[in-house]
Design a protein around this motif. Structure first.
Motif, PDB file in Angstrom:
ATOM      1  N   LYS A 203      26.695  37.094  25.360  1.00  0.00           N
ATOM      2  CA  LYS A 203      27.552  37.400  24.128  1.00  0.00           C
ATOM      3  C   LYS A 203      28.816  37.621  24.337  1.00  0.00           C
ATOM      4  O   LYS A 203      29.334  37.868  25.341  1.00  0.00           O
ATOM      5  CB  LYS A 203      27.022  38.782  23.331  1.00  0.00           C
ATOM      6  N   GLU A 204      29.753  37.396  23.263  1.00  0.00           N
ATOM      7  CA  GLU A 204      31.281  37.773  23.383  1.00  0.00           C
ATOM      8  C   GLU A 204      31.352  39.130  23.385  1.00  0.00           C
ATOM      9  O   GLU A 204      30.621  40.176  23.142  1.00  0.00           O
ATOM     10  CB  GLU A 204      31.870  37.241  22.008  1.00  0.00           C
ATOM     11  N   THR A 205      32.353  39.599  24.129  1.00  0.00           N
ATOM     12  CA  THR A 205      32.854  40.876  24.306  1.00  0.00           C
ATOM     13  C   THR A 205      34.129  41.039  23.319  1.00  0.00           C
ATOM     14  O   THR A 205      35.078  40.200  23.491  1.00  0.00           O
ATOM     15  CB  THR A 205      33.470  41.284  25.623  1.00  0.00           C
ATOM     16  N   GLN A 206      34.182  42.202  22.701  1.00  0.00           N
ATOM     17  CA  GLN A 206      35.192  42.295  21.728  1.00  0.00           C
ATOM     18  C   GLN A 206      36.229  43.412  22.276  1.00  0.00           C
ATOM     19  O   GLN A 206      35.615  44.423  22.803  1.00  0.00           O
ATOM     20  CB  GLN A 206      34.832  42.615  20.178  1.00  0.00           C
ATOM     21  N   LEU A 207      37.476  43.150  22.164  1.00  0.00           N
ATOM     22  CA  LEU A 207      38.234  44.358  22.873  1.00  0.00           C
ATOM     23  C   LEU A 207      39.265  44.884  21.589  1.00  0.00           C
ATOM     24  O   LEU A 207      39.922  44.046  20.952  1.00  0.00           O
ATOM     25  CB  LEU A 207      39.122  43.722  23.856  1.00  0.00           C
ATOM     26  N   ASN A 208      39.591  46.080  21.549  1.00  0.00           N
ATOM     27  CA  ASN A 208      40.136  46.766  20.603  1.00  0.00           C
ATOM     28  C   ASN A 208      41.558  47.296  21.200  1.00  0.00           C
ATOM     29  O   ASN A 208      41.238  48.399  22.205  1.00  0.00           O
ATOM     30  CB  ASN A 208      39.534  47.990  19.622  1.00  0.00           C
ATOM     31  N   PHE A 209      42.866  46.903  20.806  1.00  0.00           N
ATOM     32  CA  PHE A 209      43.975  47.538  21.848  1.00  0.00           C
ATOM     33  C   PHE A 209      44.773  48.475  20.623  1.00  0.00           C
ATOM     34  O   PHE A 209      44.621  48.385  19.564  1.00  0.00           O
ATOM     35  CB  PHE A 209      44.764  46.222  21.842  1.00  0.00           C
ATOM     36  N   PRO A 210      45.332  49.493  21.349  1.00  0.00           N
ATOM     37  CA  PRO A 210      45.862  50.625  20.823  1.00  0.00           C
ATOM     38  C   PRO A 210      47.368  50.220  20.014  1.00  0.00           C
ATOM     39  O   PRO A 210      48.486  50.313  20.702  1.00  0.00           O
ATOM     40  CB  PRO A 210      45.973  51.651  21.541  1.00  0.00           C
ATOM     41  N   VAL A 211      47.320  49.347  18.915  1.00  0.00           N
ATOM     42  CA  VAL A 211      48.603  48.842  18.295  1.00  0.00           C
ATOM     43  C   VAL A 211      48.746  49.310  16.834  1.00  0.00           C
ATOM     44  O   VAL A 211      47.750  49.171  16.118  1.00  0.00           O
ATOM     45  CB  VAL A 211      48.810  47.252  18.463  1.00  0.00           C
ATOM     46  N   GLU A 212      49.858  50.112  16.446  1.00  0.00           N
ATOM     47  CA  GLU A 212      50.018  50.325  14.921  1.00  0.00           C
ATOM     48  C   GLU A 212      50.968  49.474  14.246  1.00  0.00           C
ATOM     49  O   GLU A 212      50.826  49.316  13.253  1.00  0.00           O
ATOM     50  CB  GLU A 212      50.640  51.865  15.056  1.00  0.00           C
ATOM     51  N   LYS A 213      51.537  48.811  15.098  1.00  0.00           N
ATOM     52  CA  LYS A 213      52.596  47.715  14.446  1.00  0.00           C
ATOM     53  C   LYS A 213      52.870  46.638  15.446  1.00  0.00           C
ATOM     54  O   LYS A 213      53.189  46.754  16.441  1.00  0.00           O
ATOM     55  CB  LYS A 213      53.715  48.333  14.038  1.00  0.00           C
ATOM     56  N   TYR A 214      52.352  45.280  15.023  1.00  0.00           N
ATOM     57  CA  TYR A 214      52.654  44.071  15.834  1.00  0.00           C
ATOM     58  C   TYR A 214      54.227  43.565  15.441  1.00  0.00           C
ATOM     59  O   TYR A 214      54.491  43.614  14.243  1.00  0.00           O
ATOM     60  CB  TYR A 214      51.761  43.187  15.632  1.00  0.00           C
ATOM     61  N   PRO A 215      54.838  42.997  16.482  1.00  0.00           N
ATOM     62  CA  PRO A 215      56.271  42.461  16.276  1.00  0.00           C
ATOM     63  C   PRO A 215      55.997  40.913  15.624  1.00  0.00           C
ATOM     64  O   PRO A 215      55.093  40.227  16.050  1.00  0.00           O
ATOM     65  CB  PRO A 215      56.723  42.494  17.490  1.00  0.00           C
ATOM     66  N   SER A 216      56.908  40.765  14.602  1.00  0.00           N
ATOM     67  CA  SER A 216      56.846  39.369  14.199  1.00  0.00           C
ATOM     68  C   SER A 216      57.832  38.591  14.974  1.00  0.00           C
ATOM     69  O   SER A 216      57.348  37.327  15.132  1.00  0.00           O
ATOM     70  CB  SER A 216      57.292  39.298  12.602  1.00  0.00           C
ATOM     71  N   LYS A 217      58.569  38.832  15.642  1.00  0.00           N
ATOM     72  CA  LYS A 217      59.618  38.190  16.493  1.00  0.00           C
ATOM     73  C   LYS A 217      59.966  39.270  17.807  1.00  0.00           C
ATOM     74  O   LYS A 217      60.940  39.612  17.834  1.00  0.00           O
ATOM     75  CB  LYS A 217      61.126  37.876  16.016  1.00  0.00           C
ATOM     76  N   PRO A 218      59.068  39.214  18.787  1.00  0.00           N
ATOM     77  CA  PRO A 218      59.066  39.764  19.918  1.00  0.00           C
ATOM     78  C   PRO A 218      60.315  39.560  20.795  1.00  0.00           C
ATOM     79  O   PRO A 218      60.564  38.415  21.040  1.00  0.00           O
ATOM     80  CB  PRO A 218      57.682  39.872  20.925  1.00  0.00           C
ATOM     81  N   LYS A 219      61.088  40.678  21.086  1.00  0.00           N
ATOM     82  CA  LYS A 219      62.144  40.426  22.055  1.00  0.00           C
ATOM     83  C   LYS A 219      61.740  41.035  23.312  1.00  0.00           C
ATOM     84  O   LYS A 219      61.614  42.279  23.550  1.00  0.00           O
ATOM     85  CB  LYS A 219      63.382  41.034  21.491  1.00  0.00           C
ATOM     86  N   SER A 220      61.922  40.323  24.517  1.00  0.00           N
ATOM     87  CA  SER A 220      61.462  40.800  25.566  1.00  0.00           C
ATOM     88  C   SER A 220      62.742  41.365  26.427  1.00  0.00           C
ATOM     89  O   SER A 220      63.834  41.113  26.446  1.00  0.00           O
ATOM     90  CB  SER A 220      61.016  39.616  26.726  1.00  0.00           C
ATOM     91  N   LEU A 221      62.336  42.702  27.043  1.00  0.00           N
ATOM     92  CA  LEU A 221      63.273  43.792  27.594  1.00  0.00           C
ATOM     93  C   LEU A 221      63.393  43.392  29.107  1.00  0.00           C
ATOM     94  O   LEU A 221      62.446  43.379  29.717  1.00  0.00           O
ATOM     95  CB  LEU A 221      62.803  44.990  27.404  1.00  0.00           C
ATOM     96  N   ASN A 222      64.421  43.039  29.645  1.00  0.00           N
ATOM     97  CA  ASN A 222      64.952  43.042  31.129  1.00  0.00           C
ATOM     98  C   ASN A 222      65.589  44.234  31.358  1.00  0.00           C
ATOM     99  O   ASN A 222      66.881  44.291  31.241  1.00  0.00           O
ATOM    100  CB  ASN A 222      65.401  41.723  31.154  1.00  0.00           C
TER     101      ASN A 222
END
Length: 264
Positions: A203-222
Motif C-alpha cells: 500500500k501507499e504510505t501517506q505523510l503529514n508535514f507540520p506546515v501552517e502556511k505554504y509559500p506561493s513564491k518561495p525565495k531561497s535563503l543563502n
C-alpha cells in the motif's frame, strides 16, 4: 534563547505529524515546537563534517579535500549504478562500501508535486521520503545490494522523473496520484535480473508535514550571502524551513555551516 552549532540534516520521526529535530551540539531542538516563533539565523563560520576543520564547504557538508577523499562521498552515493562492492572492487574504502552497498535497498515511487523514482537503503524508509517532501510514496522493488537498485533506477527514469521540483513541493502543488497504478505501469521496464524482487500487493504510505502556511513564491535563503536572517517559522517540509515572508531555508544544502540561532 540562543543556540550555536554546525548544521546537519534534520532528523525526523514519522508520527501523525512528522516531528523534526535539529542537532545543535549540546541540544536537540524540536522544531515543531518553534512554529509561529521568530528565529534569527546568523552565519558564523564553516566546519567540515568529516575533518571538523574550519574550512570552506565544497559539497555535501565536506571541505574540498574531504569531498574527494571520504568514502561517504564516492560517486556511487549519487549514482548507485556505479556501486562495485558486490564485485569486491574498491572505490575509496572497500570495508565501508561493503557495509553500505551490500544491504537491502528499495526502489520506490514518491509524489512530492509529481511522481518520481528513487533509491534508498531499506533502513532509510520512510526517512528518505520525508527528506524529499513526499506526501505519498510506495515501495516498488527490494534488492539485496545498491548496484541492482541503481540499474533499476536508471531503467525506470527513462519513463518517470528521478528529480524533485523543490518549488512545487514547497508550494504544496500536489496532485494525488494512484501510485499502485503507477507501479504496475512501470513494472515492465524493470531489468530482468531484478524482476524476482518486485514487491506485490503493498500500500501507499501517506505523510503529514507540520506546515501552517505554504509559500506561493518561495525565495531561497543563502546564509553565506545573507549572513543574518530573521523570520517567523510557519512550516517544515522536506529538509526546508518555511518562513512567513515566503523565505525558505534548505538545511541539508547548508550542512557544514556553523550558525547561531536565536529564538524569540
Amino acid at each position: 534563547m540562543n543556540y550555536k552549532g554546525v548544521l546537519k540534516k534534520m532528523s525526523t520521526e514519522n508520527l501523525d505529524t512528522i516531528q523534526y529535530y535539529l542537532d545543535m551540539n549540546i541540544d536537540f531542538l524540536n522544531l515543531n515546537q518553534l512554529l509561529n516563533k521568530t528565529l534569527t539565523f546568523s552565519f558564523v563560520t564553516y566546519e567540515c563534517l568529516n575533518c571538523h576543520l574550519e574550512k570552506k564547504i565544497y559539497r555535501q557538508g565536506f571541505c574540498k579535500s574531504c569531498f574527494f577523499e571520504t568514502p561517504s562521498a564516492g560517486d556511487w552515493v549519487m549514482r548507485p549504478e556505479l556501486s562495485k562492492a558486490h564485485l569486491n572492487i574498491e572505490d575509496r574504502d572497500l570495508a565501508y562500501e561493503k557495509q553500505v552497498q551490500l544491504q537491502p535497498h528499495i526502489i520506490y515511487l514518491a509524489n512530492s508535486g509529481s511522481v518520481k523514482v528513487g533509491v534508498t537503503r531499506k533502513s532509510q524508509i520512510p526517512t528518505r521520503w520525508i527528506d524529499q517532501g513526499a506526501h505519498e510514496a510506495i515501495e516498488m522493488v527490494e534488492v539485496p545490494n545498491r548496484y541492482l537498485a541503481g540499474i533499476t533506477e536508471v531503467a525506470l527514469k527513462e519513463h518517470v522523473s528521478d528529480k524533485t521540483n523543490w518549488r512545487k513541493m514547497l508550494q504544496n502543488d500536489n496532485k494525488d496520484e494512484d501510485l499502485i497504478e503507477w507501479k504496475q505501469r512501470l513494472h515492465s521496464f524493470i531489468p530482468k535480473e531484478v524482476e524476482e524482487y518486485f514487491i506485490e500487493n503493498n500500500k501507499e504510505t501517506q505523510l503529514n508535514f507540520p506546515v501552517e502556511k505554504y509559500p506561493s513564491k518561495p525565495k531561497s535563503l543563502n546564509l553565506v550571502k545573507t549572513p543574518t536572517y530573521k523570520g517567523k517559522l510557519v512550516g517544515i517540509k522536506g529538509q526546508y524551513l518555511i518562513f512567513e515572508d515566503e523565505t525558505v531555508f534548505n538545511v541539508r544544502a547548508n550542512e557544514g555551516l556553523v550558525v547561531c540561532i536565536t529564538i524569540v
